[in-house]
Scaffold this active site. Structure first.
Site, PDB file in Angstrom:
ATOM      1  N   GLY A 505      33.427  29.594  78.468  1.00  0.00           N
ATOM      2  CA  GLY A 505      32.175  29.357  79.190  1.00  0.00           C
ATOM      3  C   GLY A 505      31.564  28.018  78.835  1.00  0.00           C
ATOM      4  N   ALA A 543      39.300  24.114  68.003  1.00  0.00           N
ATOM      5  CA  ALA A 543      38.605  24.087  66.719  1.00  0.00           C
ATOM      6  C   ALA A 543      37.129  24.477  66.896  1.00  0.00           C
ATOM      7  CB  ALA A 543      38.724  22.718  66.043  1.00  0.00           C
ATOM      8  N   GLU A 735      36.369  30.687  67.539  1.00  0.00           N
ATOM      9  CA  GLU A 735      37.516  31.198  66.805  1.00  0.00           C
ATOM     10  C   GLU A 735      37.157  32.136  65.673  1.00  0.00           C
ATOM     11  OE1 GLU A 735      40.444  27.763  66.189  1.00  0.00           O
ATOM     12  OE2 GLU A 735      38.515  26.860  66.518  1.00  0.00           O
TER      13      GLU A 735
END
Ligand code: FES
Ligand code: FES
Lengths: 775, 184
Positions: A505, A543, A735
């Protein structure tokens, strides 16, 4: 935000002095309609006139010398338009995130390495042509196990990576033996010998983790259009600018001649950062044939050909006093790089969590990276952190049990306040204690022994476990992150951001940031992304860096654009620009709110044929503050001691991210990370033949990823805390939620069934073995 | 690594090219009529082509996606005669005379149907690649089970992978629709 600390070039904009109107709202993503109606265009959907299909011939050996390649029969096949191999490109270097790699080396070093590539009028012809290419191989001995590879007598692997000290991701030197750069990375503080003497209990364990594959549902696909001078790559990557850089360098073109466009992409999880090898071959073929080329990898190719999460082995020894004080930690982690890796800038990430997450005065941790004749490794959703957290948090529970302490208490007792325990550098924000409390409360940790009675009967045992973590995702080098905001006369706004929305998003978030800062409704903002044409250089979406890195740039660009608009508006409202405020599409004079005009009216003041355009750029993180995100998960599992099956029933996930921009989107990241983490922990079990190095299950039947049936109840909690360096304090989520899944599930399995399992994945077989029920 | 002996043969280009392509069969062109979302399409196809290929490449209806081309992932799921099928493993010629429904048929014009709206509202999509298949699987489910339980929904979409892990929201979206809770 009180003080202007936003990490931008030049003077940071003043923080907004009004409540948020857009930020913090669960706005539906702006590309939802395309995605639910099937009109979202992915690279593989593109058909260009005259388009050719490309296929890659891959090596069937784990290590071999190519003596001869004969492509003449393939070239003669009607419909074949270009063939490349080391015959015509013997010295070609391709670039993967600027890491130079051999394209067609004489020695091939893993099963699946590229040997030749073909472009033909259709896919059948291309496949037939591959079969007509004759390759003479001289097989060489291969080494697959990193500890074997470290022995002086080991066969030497020829890595694909070429040392380049100017590229932070590339090795700085050739390996010595098979050891990356010829050296290991060691982190130390204090005196470990003394630390172990001070300990009441010392525990040593070995932890193994397996490869994990991204298994993006869209297989890698690209369409390359070459008009003799300019190249357009319709790609499925995570970073358009990074791919442009790589491809330009590989083909010897100036970067401005390589435009990279991603409209939609079907999952990346780190694997599509930078130009991948297949794309270089396909681009070269397009140039040679002078026609557009489409390449789509097959599912087996997906498994064997792109870099995945590394397999590791860690020897860990820790000492603790009876009161729970950690006294010493010593560890050695061996990392299987395969034949090449984005290891360079992941250095120390594997051991950093163990080094800093808990206070411990005496530590020595070593990270050993080794080349083997196995496929490439690279970025994947918290690639190193997920592994580093597994062995640390597994060990913490073991220590807690040995000294008879509650594992949560042990973690609280050794809470690390500083970001660098020697230099005593502060964290920009850290509320891990809150995360631990909230996640464990949500799962009723205090009464976690409520299952003890029931567990005595029958094969089903329930248990609860937890794990904490730290994560980066707050801005990293190499650094260049800029954005533009354009206000048009018709009252619409565009954010130009050279990033890719990989499903997190990101496009919606950029629009929300600009809308908030400009004081308009989010519907009037459009994000232009995924295209190097109209945008400035930006980082790749990986990342978890997008919000933390591009956020400040977008806010600055929007603030600058607003300033220009206020300058046009002020006179009309008989006020000074500095007196104006905007919110929800209305511009007002702060001391007299009757004097106002709509944002649209204000835009009418922009001279005909002109627009307002302003830029923003992120600056690097300051060095004297440590930036991380933190979190904790607690879970409840069920272990069937007859079948060995483990089910995760509930996960409470608390993540500290500064500020939630959009709760709905953030929760989706908790779900995604945890579900992928369950795959990593319990299901995903790649198998390689130990003699040949061939992957035995390169498919989605046998390499099993989670379906809707494996999904537990997930309770996401987002812990907010001011961090004025970032856009409205917003840092990363993407993540991080995968990180603690494996250790918390593993710890819960012990709590349920009394077995410690130190290797991932925890398959039913591994459970039965640990129970002594299978050999 | 487990040793199961010499597997080199297994590895010859075979697994590296697309096994599902009938490359050793001769090309035979046939004209067929496909009924897709209520419209008839008379087209010439290579008799070896799968339904997914014909939809995507010949008819340019690219809403149906491919993720493996061999019945592993469910990404190509669509509805044929009321049942969900993997369109990567059905020949186009086999689909003649059948009633085919794809993602392109869900909305009427620019009006999304309630299920599509519920997906957006519940953020039941991330990268979006599995979403056409998820929507078709959910559509088929809701026709046979108007009031599904959470378990029914999980079962109903279990044939489609979502690597982004949007499952909890997808399940919620389907339940919302079945309970009439979509107001967009
Ligand atoms: S594309 Fe995977 S099942 Fe059809
Ligand atoms: S939304 Fe990405 S695979 Fe489902």
């Amino acid at each position: 935000m009180t003080e202007a600390k936003l990490l931008v070039q030049g003077i940071p904009p003043e923080p907004l002095d009004r409540p948020f109107t857009v930020i913090g709202h669960s706005i539906s993503r702006i590309d939802g309609v395309e995605k639910v109606s099937g009109t979202a265009e992915y690279a593989g959907d593109i058909q260009l006139p005259n388009m050719l299909c490309a296929k890659i011939l891959r090596c069937p050996h784990a290590h071999a010398r190519i003596l001869k390649i004969d492509t003449s029969k393939a070239e003669a096949l009607p419909g074949v338009k270009a063939v490349i191999s080391r015959n015509n490109f013997p010295d070609w270097l391709t670039y993967w995130y600027l890491i130079p790699q051999f394209a067609f080396p004489e020695i091939v070093s893993y099963v699946g390495q590229e040997v030749a590539a073909v472009a033909a009028v259709d896919i059948d012809t291309a496949e037939r042509a591959l079969k007509l290419i004759e390759v003479d191989y001289q097989e060489l001995p291969a080494v697959f196990d990193p500890e074997e590879a470290l022995k002086p007598t080991s066969q030497k692997v020829t890595p694909l990576d070429v040392p380049d000290s100017t590229c932070p991701r590339a090795p700085a030197a050739w390996p010595v033996g098979n050891l990356y750069e010829g050296k290991t990375d060691i982190h130390t503080r204090g005196d470990i010998a003394k630390g172990f003497q001070d300990a009441d209990v010392v525990i040593e364990e070995v932890y193994n983790t397996s490869y994990q594959f991204h298994a993006t549902l869209q297989t890698r696909s690209s369409v390359i259009d070459w008009d003799g001078e300019n190249m357009t790559v319709h790609d499925s990557c995570q970073g358009v600018w990074q791919v442009s850089q790589d491809i330009a360098k590989s083909l010897g073109l100036p970067m401005e001649k390589v435009r990279v466009v991603v409209k939609y992409q079907g999952g990346g999880f780190g694997s599509k950062a930078g130009a991948q090898r297949y794309l270089h071959y396909a681009s070269r073929l397009a140039m040679m044939a002078g026609r557009p080329v489409r390449i789509e990898l097959t599912r087996p190719e997906e498994f064997i050909s792109h870099p995945h999460r590394h397999a590791t082995k860690t020897y860990l020894k820790m000492g603790v006093k009876r009161d729970g004080t950690l006294t010493a930690m010593e560890g050695r982690s061996i990392l299987n790089l395969g034949v090449g890796s984005t290891y360079g800038n992941q250095k120390e990430k594997l051991i950093e969590t163990a080094f800093e997450l808990y206070e411990c005065p005496n530590v020595k941790l070593e990270q050993v990276a080794v080349y083997t004749n196995t496929p490439l490794t690279g970025y994947m959703r918290s690639v190193m952190r997920a592994i580093g957290d597994f062995f640390l948090e597994a060990h913490m529970d073991r220590l807690a049990v040995e000294i008879g302490m509650d594992p949560l208490d042990l973690r609280m007792k050794n809470y690390a306040v500083f970001g660098d325990q020697v230099k005593k550098l502060p964290y920009s924000a850290k509320n891990l204690d809150k995360c631990m409390k909230i996640s464990t409360d949500a799962i009723d940790w205090k009464h976690r022994d409520r299952f003890v009675e029931d567990n005595k009967n029958g094969p089903i045992k329930r248990g609860i476990g937890m794990a904490s973590y730290m994560y980066d995702g707050v801005g990293m080098a190499p650094f260049k992150a800029s954005a533009d905001v354009v206000i048009k006369r018709n009252g619409t706004v565009e954010v130009l951001a050279g990033v890719v929305d990989i499903g997190g998003g990101q496009a919606t978030m950029m629009a929300m940031l600009a809308a908030e800062e400009l004081g308009v409704n989010v519907n009037s903002v459009k994000t232009v992304w995924g295209d190097t044409g109209p945008t400035q250089f930006a980082p790749g979406t990986h990342a978890s860096r997008m919000t933390a890195e591009m956020g400040p740039a977008v806010v600055q660009a929007a603030a600058n654009a607003r300033k220009k608009l206020f300058e046009l508006t002020a006179q009309r409202l008989s006020a000074e620009p500095i007196e104006l405020r905007s919110a929800l599409g209305k511009i007002q004079v702060s001391r007299d709110q009757q004097r106002s005009m709509s944002f649209e009216e204000a835009c009418q003041l922009i001279p005909d044929g002109e627009e307002i355009r302003a830029s923003g750029s992120r600056k690097p993180n300051p060095k004297d503050i440590v930036f991380h995100t933190f979190g904790s998960q607690a879970c409840e599992v069920e272990v069937n001691t007859d079948t060995g099956a483990v089910r995760v029933l509930r996960v409470a996930s608390a993540h500290e991210l500064g500020k939630v921009l959009n709760p709905k989107l953030v929760d989706s990241q908790h779900y995604g990370g945890i579900i992928m983490g369950i795959g990593y922990t319990l299901l995903e079990d790649p198998e390689f033949d130990s003699k040949t190095g061939i992957m035995l299950n390169p498919d989605l039947h046998q390499y099993r990823i989670p379906t809707s049936l494996e999904v537990p109840e997930i309770l996401p909690f987002n812990i907010e805390a001011p961090d004025p360096f970032f856009a409205y304090s917003a840092k990363a989520v993407g993540e991080a939620p995968i990180v603690p899944v494996a250790p918390s599930v593993r710890n819960a399995i012990y709590h349920a069934a009394g077995i410690w399992i130190n290797s991932l994945p925890i398959t039913p077989d591994a459970v039965l073995k640990a129970l002594g029920k299978s050999k | 690594m487990t040793s199961i002996g010499e597997l080199r043969l297994h590895m010859e280009p075979k697994t590296l090219v697309d096994e599902n392509r009938h490359q050793n069969q001769p090309r035979r062109v046939r004209r067929i009529v496909l009924s897709i979302n209520g419209d008839s399409h008379s087209i010439e196809v290579d008799a070896r082509s799968t339904l997914a290929e014909v939809l995507r490449e010949n008819l340019r209806m690219t809403g149906t996606k491919l993720g493996c081309n061999r019945s592993e992932c469910g990404t190509c799921t669509l509805i044929m005669d009321g049942r969900t099928v993997f369109s990567c493993t059905i020949l186009a010629v086999e689909a003649e005379g059948k009633c085919i429904e794809t993602i392109e048929g869900l909305a009427s014009g620019s009006d999304l149907n309630p299920l599509q709206k519920a997906f957006i509202k519940n953020d039941a999509l991330q990268c979006g690649y599995c979403i056409p298949a998820m929507l078709m699987a959910a559509t088929a489910l809701l026709r046979v089970k108007m009031e599904p339980t959470e378990d029914d929904v999980r079962q109903g979409i279990a044939g489609v992978y979502c690597r982004c892990g949007a499952y909890p929201n997808i399940v919620r979206a389907v339940l919302d629709v079945s309970r009439g809770q979509v107001d967009c």
